[in-house]
Design an enzyme around this catalytic site. Structure first.
Site, mmCIF file in Angstrom:
data_model
loop_
_atom_site.group_PDB
_atom_site.id
_atom_site.type_symbol
_atom_site.label_atom_id
_atom_site.label_comp_id
_atom_site.label_asym_id
_atom_site.label_seq_id
_atom_site.Cartn_x
_atom_site.Cartn_y
_atom_site.Cartn_z
ATOM 1 N N ASP A 446 -41.049 12.410 51.613
ATOM 2 C CA ASP A 446 -39.657 12.485 51.139
ATOM 3 C C ASP A 446 -38.926 11.189 51.520
ATOM 4 O OD1 ASP A 446 -37.515 14.960 50.434
ATOM 5 O OD2 ASP A 446 -36.653 13.258 51.561
ATOM 6 N N GLU A 489 -36.621 13.413 45.062
ATOM 7 C CA GLU A 489 -37.223 12.284 45.792
ATOM 8 C C GLU A 489 -38.360 12.771 46.677
ATOM 9 O OE1 GLU A 489 -35.361 14.251 47.071
ATOM 10 O OE2 GLU A 489 -34.741 13.797 49.116
#
Ligand SMILES: Nc1nc2c(ncn2[C@@H]2O[C@H](COP(=O)(O)OP(=O)(O)OP(=O)(O)O)[C@@H](O)[C@H]2O)c(=O)[nH]1
Length: 574
Positions: A446, A489
């Site tokens: 992430d 993301e």
């Protein structure tokens, strides 16, 4: 057909006695010579009698057998007064009758010649068989052309049946019962129905024909319409339908192309073989060969060959984008450098058609090879064109299907596999992992504080960061695993043959590489970013994919809590 004179005497001579010219001539003769005359036909029927008062008294009687062209046609009994004149009168009688018969035979011959001319000109095979003697009296030129037999080969009906239907039991059963039916129809005065049958020709080949029998007096006239050409067309249509159907199935491209090759091979001459050759992405050399009937070493030798003028039929056809017909490989300059290869495959002619896509680009070639030097007919050309077009459709279909699959399974921004595909692949890997007792790992990655990047530089720059991350990750992971985008993301990495330690080390390398990336912000500045990773593995016990992913997620959460920009491997709670 000349009717025998015997036939003329028995069946026709009597009725011709009402021919006034003949009767008048005989009567005149008898009157002029004081003769009485009694004429019998060959079967003994009295057919003419002349007598006057004087001849009835005449004592001298002469009997003569009337012979015409060595055939006995009847007897004449003369009653004459002057015996010295008997021979001369008898001679005159004979001449009158014979010249009359000659006229009849001549007109009969003319009719027969006319009949023959019609049969000779007929575009279908015809035989003319005497129903009583079973002699084949005549066959027309088309009969010889279709079946190859001359009259000498089949002098009788039985000879014909033996040659046309060599299988004895078929002849004794099917043909015999068919002959009986034909006789029955004749007796009933009904037309004989046409039948489809297979006739064996002089060269051993078989012809499918439509047989029609008609009776002309004692003669059986049989016509044969050649259906072989028709059934060839039917076969070709069937082949085409079969190939089209194949396109509509879920068959793979390999299966479709092999099927095209096989079906065309079944449809053309024995000794002919086919190939589909496909070009590589650069359209400059052959990459794949589908030619199951050609030797493996021939196929192997073709792979990688650069197309060009003089590179056999296919290399030249692919290069020119045009059909190339080589009728004799051994003498054709396109094959000069490949004659050994042709000999290896036992081929002597090759007709090749380029396979073009809808944009007109050459994708490969479809070719027919023959084991003898030969040129294609119109049907062959047609078939080659059809096969090449079909191959083009199959190839284009396949690439459209691949595009669709890519579209359905990949993430549009980064080109990585999407969430759905990632879980499919991971599920498959997990099964193999347990089957092969090799641990697998999952990394969830992430971007740290990505919201800030978006806020500071805008969404487009944020997107560029994600694309750069994807590209770098694919590069670093290489063939060790698969990188996917779960969404936003958040990314994930499947490492099918890595245990927890190895996966953590790979994730750490990736983290470091990503930290080195600089993404332009669209102005003077650059954007730097870091990532956090959570790693889990199925080293220790059998767990489900959900559990594996949730553990990696848990580890990622730890990484974030630990201050981000780090890799945490999942640890079982104590
Ligand atoms: N540019 C861009 N932004 C996206 C995309 N998908 C999600 N985002 C943004 O990603 C951000 C994610 O923010 P958060 O979930 O708060 O997490 P974060 O800011 O990365 O912070 P931490 O994960 O806690 O380090 C949000 O601002 C989303 O709008 C995308 O496709 N493109």
């Amino acid at each position: 057909m000349t009717p025998s004179l015997d036939t003329l005497c028995h069946s026709q001579f009597d009725c011709r006695l009402d021919n006034p010219t003949l009767l008048k001539a005989i009567t005149n003769l008898c009157e002029a010579t004081d003769s009485g005359l009694l004429l019998h036909s060959a079967n003994g029927t009295e057919i003419f009698r002349f007598s006057s008062l004087r001849t009835r008294q005449a004592q001298h009687q002469v009997t003569s057998i009337l012979v015409h062209h060595l055939e006995r046609i009847g007897t004449v009994k003369l009653n004459v007064i002057d015996p010295d004149k008997a021979d001369a009168i008898m001679m005159c009688v004979k001449q009158i009758i014979e010249s009359s018969l000659d006229q009849d035979v001549t007109s009969e011959n003319n009719e027969n010649h006319h009949f023959r001319d019609i049969l000779n000109a007929a575009p279908i095979a015809i035989s003319y068989i005497n129903g009583q003697t079973r002699n084949v009296e005549f066959i027309n030129p088309m009969f010889q052309e279709v079946f190859g037999y001359s009259l000498d080969d089949i002098p009788t009906m039985d000879d014909w049946l033996e040659r046309a239907y060599p299988d004895e039991s078929f002849r004794n059963n099917i043909i015999a019962s068919r002959s009986q039916k034909i006789a029955d129809y004749r007796t009933l005065g009904l037309p004989v129905p046409d039948i489809r049958t297979h006739v064996v020709c002089r060269d051993g080949s078989t012809r499918q024909v439509l047989q029609r029998v008609r009776w002309l007096g004692e003669h059986r006239v049989t016509s044969y319409m050649d259906l072989s050409a028709l059934s060839e067309t039917e076969n070709r249509m069937q082949t085409r339908y079969g190939m089209l159907e194949m396109l509509l199935t879920n068959a793979t491209l390999d299966e479709v192309l092999i099927s095209i090759v096989r079906r065309i091979e079944n449809n053309i001459n024995t000794g002919s073989r086919c190939s589909v050759l496909l070009l590589d992405k650069t359209h400059t050399s052959f990459e794949k060969s589908y030619a199951p009937s050609l030797p493996k070493n021939y196929n192997d030798a073709i792979i990688g060959v650069q197309i060009g003028l003089g590179v056999g039929s296919c290399g030249t056809a692919a290069y020119l984008g045009k059909r190339v017909i080589v009728e004799d490989i051994m003498t054709n300059e396109y094959w000069r450098d490949f004659t050994a290869l042709a000999q290896l495959a036992g081929v002597q002619s090759c007709w090749s058609q380029p396979i073009l896509n809808s944009a007109g680009d050459v994708l490969g070639t479809f070719a027919i090879y023959n084991d003898t030097p030969s040129s294609p007919n119109n049907d062959d050309i047609d078939l080659i064109g059809f096969a090449a077009r079909l191959a083009a459709i199959a190839i284009e279909n396949r690439s459209t299907q691949l595009d669709l699959e890519n579209w359905a399974f990949s993430d549009h921004l980064t080109g990585l596999v999407n969430r759905r595909r990632f879980f499919e692949l991971a599920e498959r890997s997990l099964v193999e992992s347990y089957q092969q007792h090799i641990p697998m790992s999952v990394v969830i990655l992430d971007v740290d504080r990505f919201k800030k990047i978006n806020d500071q530089f805008g969404h487009i720059v944020g997107d560029n960061v994600l694309k750069a991350l994807a590209k770098c990750s694919k590069h670093v992971i290489g063939n060790q695993g698969v990188v996917g985008r779960l969404g936003g993301e958040e990314f994930t990495i499947l490492l099918p043959e890595s245990n927890l330690l190895q996966a953590t080390s790979i994730a750490e390398s990736l983290r470091q590489e990503l930290a080195k990336l600089s993404t332009p912000d669209g102005s003077e500045d650059i954007v730097k970013f870091t990532v956090s990773c959570g790693v889990s593995s199925n080293d220790d016990l059998e767990i489900s994919l959900d559990e594996l992913v949730s553990r990696a997620d848990h580890a990622l959460y730890q990484a974030k809590r630990n201050g981000r920009n780090c890799v945490i491997a999942y640890q079982q709670p104590e």
